[in-house]
Scaffold this motif. Structure first.
Motif, mmCIF file in Angstrom:
data_model
loop_
_atom_site.group_PDB
_atom_site.id
_atom_site.type_symbol
_atom_site.label_atom_id
_atom_site.label_comp_id
_atom_site.label_asym_id
_atom_site.label_seq_id
_atom_site.Cartn_x
_atom_site.Cartn_y
_atom_site.Cartn_z
ATOM 1 N N TRP A 56 0.812 -1.223 0.000
ATOM 2 C CA TRP A 56 0.000 0.000 0.000
ATOM 3 C C TRP A 56 0.841 1.267 0.000
ATOM 4 O O TRP A 56 0.490 2.263 -0.620
ATOM 5 C CB TRP A 56 -1.008 0.019 1.156
ATOM 6 N N VAL A 64 2.223 10.446 -4.892
ATOM 7 C CA VAL A 64 3.160 11.504 -4.519
ATOM 8 C C VAL A 64 4.048 11.846 -5.714
ATOM 9 O O VAL A 64 4.274 13.016 -6.037
ATOM 10 C CB VAL A 64 4.013 11.062 -3.311
ATOM 11 N N THR A 93 -6.996 14.020 0.765
ATOM 12 C CA THR A 93 -5.864 13.737 1.652
ATOM 13 C C THR A 93 -6.336 13.127 2.964
ATOM 14 O O THR A 93 -5.747 12.171 3.473
ATOM 15 C CB THR A 93 -5.112 15.033 2.003
ATOM 16 N N VAL B 65 5.788 4.615 10.585
ATOM 17 C CA VAL B 65 5.988 4.903 9.164
ATOM 18 C C VAL B 65 4.661 5.193 8.493
ATOM 19 O O VAL B 65 4.531 6.150 7.729
ATOM 20 C CB VAL B 65 6.649 3.719 8.434
ATOM 21 N N ALA B 66 3.668 4.372 8.799
ATOM 22 C CA ALA B 66 2.384 4.557 8.134
ATOM 23 C C ALA B 66 1.847 5.957 8.420
ATOM 24 O O ALA B 66 1.359 6.642 7.520
ATOM 25 C CB ALA B 66 1.401 3.489 8.584
ATOM 26 N N VAL B 67 1.954 6.395 9.665
ATOM 27 C CA VAL B 67 1.474 7.745 9.985
ATOM 28 C C VAL B 67 2.371 8.778 9.308
ATOM 29 O O VAL B 67 1.899 9.809 8.812
ATOM 30 C CB VAL B 67 1.398 7.954 11.509
ATOM 31 N N VAL B 69 3.828 8.440 6.468
ATOM 32 C CA VAL B 69 3.466 8.485 5.046
ATOM 33 C C VAL B 69 2.221 9.336 4.829
ATOM 34 O O VAL B 69 2.185 10.191 3.940
ATOM 35 C CB VAL B 69 3.254 7.055 4.504
ATOM 36 N N VAL B 70 1.200 9.151 5.670
ATOM 37 C CA VAL B 70 -0.019 9.923 5.406
ATOM 38 C C VAL B 70 0.180 11.404 5.720
ATOM 39 O O VAL B 70 -0.282 12.266 4.973
ATOM 40 C CB VAL B 70 -1.268 9.357 6.123
ATOM 41 N N THR B 73 2.223 12.863 2.863
ATOM 42 C CA THR B 73 1.412 13.107 1.679
ATOM 43 C C THR B 73 0.609 14.392 1.871
ATOM 44 O O THR B 73 0.465 15.199 0.954
ATOM 45 C CB THR B 73 0.474 11.912 1.435
ATOM 46 N N ALA B 74 0.114 14.590 3.084
ATOM 47 C CA ALA B 74 -0.658 15.802 3.366
ATOM 48 C C ALA B 74 0.201 17.043 3.167
ATOM 49 O O ALA B 74 -0.203 17.975 2.454
ATOM 50 C CB ALA B 74 -1.212 15.762 4.793
ATOM 51 N N PHE B 105 11.539 7.750 -1.586
ATOM 52 C CA PHE B 105 10.349 7.163 -0.959
ATOM 53 C C PHE B 105 10.034 5.808 -1.566
ATOM 54 O O PHE B 105 9.729 4.842 -0.857
ATOM 55 C CB PHE B 105 9.126 8.064 -1.169
#
Ligand code: HDD
Ligand code: HEM
Ligand code: HEM
Lengths: 341, 449
Positions: A56, A64, A93, B65-67, B69-70, B73-74, B105
């Motif tokens: 994912w 991105v 987002t 990492v997951a947090v 990444v989001v 992206t924001a 990335f």
């Protein structure tokens, strides 16, 4: 090939890549939620977790890459789209963040709640809907220049039949692409229950997908005649696309060669995407911005292309390794190996 | 036309997103290196404890990492959404490192996916360790590239503006700007330092507060404190170079941070204190200190705020942030030094309750130092978004909906923040080390039969 064309081609390839891999991801989440609501959970959850969890983040990087590359190759898009997209892009987002949180908290963290799963599934529909607004806006007629800055006219947007057709198309294609891919994947995993269910979904969504796609061409005629004319010039590409579509449906119907069915589906979307892209040329935003006046300077363009080629040399072998380990590895796909940390 | 309200809310939203992202990003940059070191030590010494350490850190890491990444992206999208004018200009000159960052990335994400799903897949553990190298490299390179962009905002170069047109753009000159070497080095070393201390906090908590005596935690704490010591010394040294860079290229930021109002030779250094009607009170004054810090020479001239027009002065409150960062940095170095030496010399003090509490606080302190440092650096650049070229107020969007978005994102970060902490705690509660070690022994015994 001019640098402008090269730039937009690179971005197009990554956008297309995102559309396909993200559709699989979004649709899978939705089917998963649907199966939870209808009490069929254990059929799908396993297949979905096997395939999606390791990839994912890679899917997210495609997105991105696209928006960073867009600002790099066409800095003026930051001005036009940045000023107008605040609300739809922020919502997308936040929805993407909900998905990321689901992976973090539920799949890695073991926090399982029905509500999360359903919320996660629903974001799979709302994200494509909000992202597809970008395509709608690019057709022109929704942005006006006021006080020296571009502004989005929400009323016109929400009452436009074209906008709604594109949103609905994005939903039907997401579900269709996802179902076809997962049918193949479940078959490979020898999970025949899941494969049968997913095949049904794929066949169910095939009709709506092709109907909404044709609908757009009709809408375009009144909304943007210039683009419509150019679309018609490329009729043979759409014809090819329909042919591929028929092939996929036939194979699924006869329950044979699911892998090849997915290849045909990829062909269908490639042909349609290419035809759409070519007919959109040279506009990035009707009628304000073309790829020529939005393009960056020569030095930056050359640097970006060089970096891109160097990057690909790293990326392609790594992606190959990822696919080899998780998509084409029998033991992994069939669930004989876990090895999760 | 500048929409003041949009400027204000854009600033708040940027501050919020970046301040939140930086916590996860810092951990994302530093922790893979720590995992690599632990796993390597484990393989070298054939010590199961270090391998398990690496494994447990990885489990927590995938969540942060997951947090990361989001939120990343924001911020990536928000840069274009909130600062369209800036990004249009930046896109022309500094897009190259941003673009290269996405490759970093990709690289990190691909190999992280492989790494976490292939524990126990390889007979030879070294092969598995090899997979971590691209993860650590990718993370550090993404920090390198994004910090280059930020360095460019502080010391823009590599282009000319002639009659409002951008000409002579040179992406490489823009990347290798004067701010880049110190900034990149400081950001990387603080990321490694902070990650080491955050992991040390966990070990200290288990060992000293919870009262478990397991040697696993002792090894974890000692290893991370040693690493923390090394990187905090590096951080202080590089921090000193950062100050020298400022004196040379951004004297207004240094002057504001040090409350240095008049240009003078042999300038004194003020530590702490408060500002009362333009007068420094209750401060610790070190004669010649600032000249030494800025130019390594007690008689050197240090440029003060008098050389800058009022509307180009950075806010003076950054002095508190600077003091906070430096104090925490020095304090952490000292603490790590005492602990490492104390373990060797068997000092009794390191087992005292209050000392243990200090160790538990290492991680939070380092994170606060990171936040203070970024706020100091970014606020100290104001009113410019691109120093000397574009003002922050000219860069912002004119949209009227930024305040609503601010509320939405605040809610999102609140949920993400609380969620990630709860999940991490739960994860390690449910699966204590002792249990896991016992399970592994049992498994191994099963294999032998
Ligand atoms: C754990 C965190 C941490 C610690 C202990 C320190 N720093 Fe720092 N500092 C940072 C974290 C940080 C940072 C977050 O990484 C910053 C913000 C922007 C940047 O480039 O790095 C920074 C910026 C920064 C700057 C501004 C650079 C610029 O704006 O270009 C200076 C002059 C220093 N630091 C100096 C120091 C000194 C003399 C320290 C003494 C020990 C110190 N820092 C400790
Ligand atoms: C590519 C790198 C970066 C870009 C393009 C960028 C962009 C911006 C912009 C546009 C502002 C102006 C808003 C304002 O004045 O309040 C700003 C300020 C700020 N940025 Fe950066 N930033 C970068 C790196 C960072 C990083 C990595 C952090 C880490 C947390 C950070 C923290 C902040 C903070 C705290 C402010 C607030 C300054 C203030 O109050 O005026 N920035 N940044
Ligand atoms: C304006 C500043 C920044 C922007 C625009 C930005 C952008 C991003 C984006 C888009 C992602 C998600 C990538 C993905 O999909 O995998 C991300 C994640 C990440 N960012 Fe940031 N970032 C900024 C500041 C920083 C800084 C200062 C650091 C390092 C000190 C950093 C380090 C990372 C890392 C390591 C990740 C990967 C996720 C993780 O490992 O936690 N970023 N960032």
């Amino acid at each position: 090939m001019t640098l402008e064309i090269l730039g937009i081609t690179v971005l197009g390839v990554f956008l297309f890549g995102y559309i396909i891999v993200a559709s699989i991801d979004f649709g899978a989440g939705f089917f998963n939620a649907f199966s939870v609501v209808t009490g069929k959970e254990h059929i799908l959850t396993r297949v979905i977790q096997r395939y999606l969890s390791p990839v994912w983040e890679v899917t997210n990087v495609f997105l991105v890459f696209f928006f960073v590359g867009m600002v790099g190759f066409f800095p003026k898009t930051a001005y036009y789209y940045g000023s107008t997209l605040l609300v739809p892009a922020s919502i997308a987002t936040i929805l993407l963040a909900i998905r990321g949180a689901y992976y973090a908290f539920t799949i890695y963290g073991g926090l399982k709640y029905r509500r999360y799963t359903i919320l996660y599934g629903l974001t799979g529909l709302f994200i494509p809907a909000s992202l597809s607004i970008v395509l709608v806006i690019s057709e022109g007629g929704f942005v006006t220049i006021r006080n020296g800055g571009p502004e989005l006219d929400y009323w016109v947007l929400f009452t436009s039949p074209l906008a709604w057709s594109i949103v609905v198309l994005s939903l039907t294609s997401v579900l269709y692409i996802s179902a076809v891919f997962l049918t193949w994947y479940a078959q490979k995993a020898k999970d025949y229950n899941a494969a049968n269910l997913l095949r049904k979904y794929a066949l169910a969504w095939a009709g709506p997908a092709i109907i909404t796609a044709s609908g757009i061409i009709v809408e375009m005629r009144t909304h943007n005649p210039e683009h419509y004319e150019r679309l018609l010039d490329l009729w043979w590409m759409f014809g090819l696309s329909v042919l591929f579509f028929a092939g996929t449906v036939y194979l699924l119907w006869r329950r044979i060669a699911y892998g090849f069915a997915f290849v045909l589906l990829a062909g269908q979307f490639t042909a349609a995407f290419l035809a759409y892209g070519i007919s959109h040329y040279p506009y990035l935003l009707y009628p304000y911005l073309t790829i020529y006046d939005g393009f960056t300077n020569k030095a930056m363009a050359t640097a970006l292309v060089t970096a891109f080629i160097a990057g690909l040399c790293l990326l392609i072998p790594s992606l190959y390794l990822l696919l080899k380990l998780f998509l084409f590895n029998k033991d992994y796909v069939q669930g004989n190996r876990n090895d999760h940390v | 036309m500048v929409n003041q309200e949009a400027v204000f809310f854009s600033r708040v939203l940027t501050e919020l997103t970046l301040s939140f992202h930086i916590i996860y990003a810092t951990i994302g940059v530093g922790v893979p290196l720590m995992i690599m070191i632990a796993q390597w030590v484990g393989i070298k010494k054939q010590d199961e404890h270090y391998i398990l350490l690496a494994r447990r850190w990885t489990r927590g890491f995938v969540i942060t990492v997951a947090v990361g990444v989001v939120t990343g992206t924001a911020i990536g999208l928000q840069l274009s959404l909130l600062w369209p004018n800036f990004m249009e200009l930046a896109g022309n000159v500094i897009a190259l490192p941003l673009f290269m960052e996405t490759f970093a990335f990709f690289f990190e994400a691909i190999f992280l996916g492989i790494y976490i799903y292939t524990w126990d897949r390889f007979k030879n553990q070294k092969k598995h360790l090899l997979l971590l190298i691209p993860v650590a490299l990718g993370a550090s390179f993404s920090a390198l590239f994004i910090t280059i962009v930020n360095a460019f905002m502080n010391a823009p170069q590599g282009f000319d503006i002639v009659k409002g047109q951008l000409v002579n753009v040179s992406p490489l000159v823009a990347m290798f700007n004067p701010a880049m070497p110190t900034k990149v080095a400081h950001v990387l070393s603080t990321a490694y330092m902070t990650s080491a201390f955050v992991l040390a906090s966990i070990g200290a908590y288990r060992l000293l507060i919870k009262g478990t005596k397991h040697v696993y935690h002792k090894k974890a704490l000692f290893l991370t404190m040693k690493l923390g010591l090394i990187f905090s010394v590096a951080t202080a040294v590089i921090g000193d170079f950062s100050g020298k860079y400022l004196a040379e290229y951004q004297p207004e930021k240094l002057a504001a941070a040090e409350w240095h109002f008049e240009t003078e030779k042999g300038a004194p250094l003020y530590l702490y204190g408060v500002l009362d009607n333009g007068e420094v009170k209750y401060a610790l004054k070190i004669p010649f200190g600032l000249s030494i810090l800025a130019h390594s020479n007690p008689n050197a001239e240090v440029i003060g705020l008098d050389r800058f027009p009022d509307n180009e002065e950075p806010p003076l409150y950054i002095h508190y942030l600077f003091d906070l960062m430096v104090t925490l940095g020095m304090g952490l170095t000292f603490l790590a030094f005492v602990y490492v030496l104390g373990v060797h010399r068997k000092w009794r003090i390191i087992f005292k309750k209050w000392f243990s509490w200090l160790l538990v606080l290492c991680g939070p302190m380092a994170v606060i130092a990171i936040e203070a440092g970024w706020w100091m650096a970014e606020v100290g650049r104001q009113p410019w978004i691109l120093r000397g070229i574009m003002r922050t107020s000219e860069a912002a969007t004119g949209s009227g909906q930024v305040d609503t978005m601010l509320m939405l994102f605040s809610l999102l970060y609140l949920i993400l923040g609380i969620g990630s902490i709860l999940v991490l705690i739960r994860m390690f509660r449910k699966n204590p080390v002792e249990q896991e070690l016992a399970d592994r022994d049992a498994e191994r015994a099963g294999d032998l039969k």
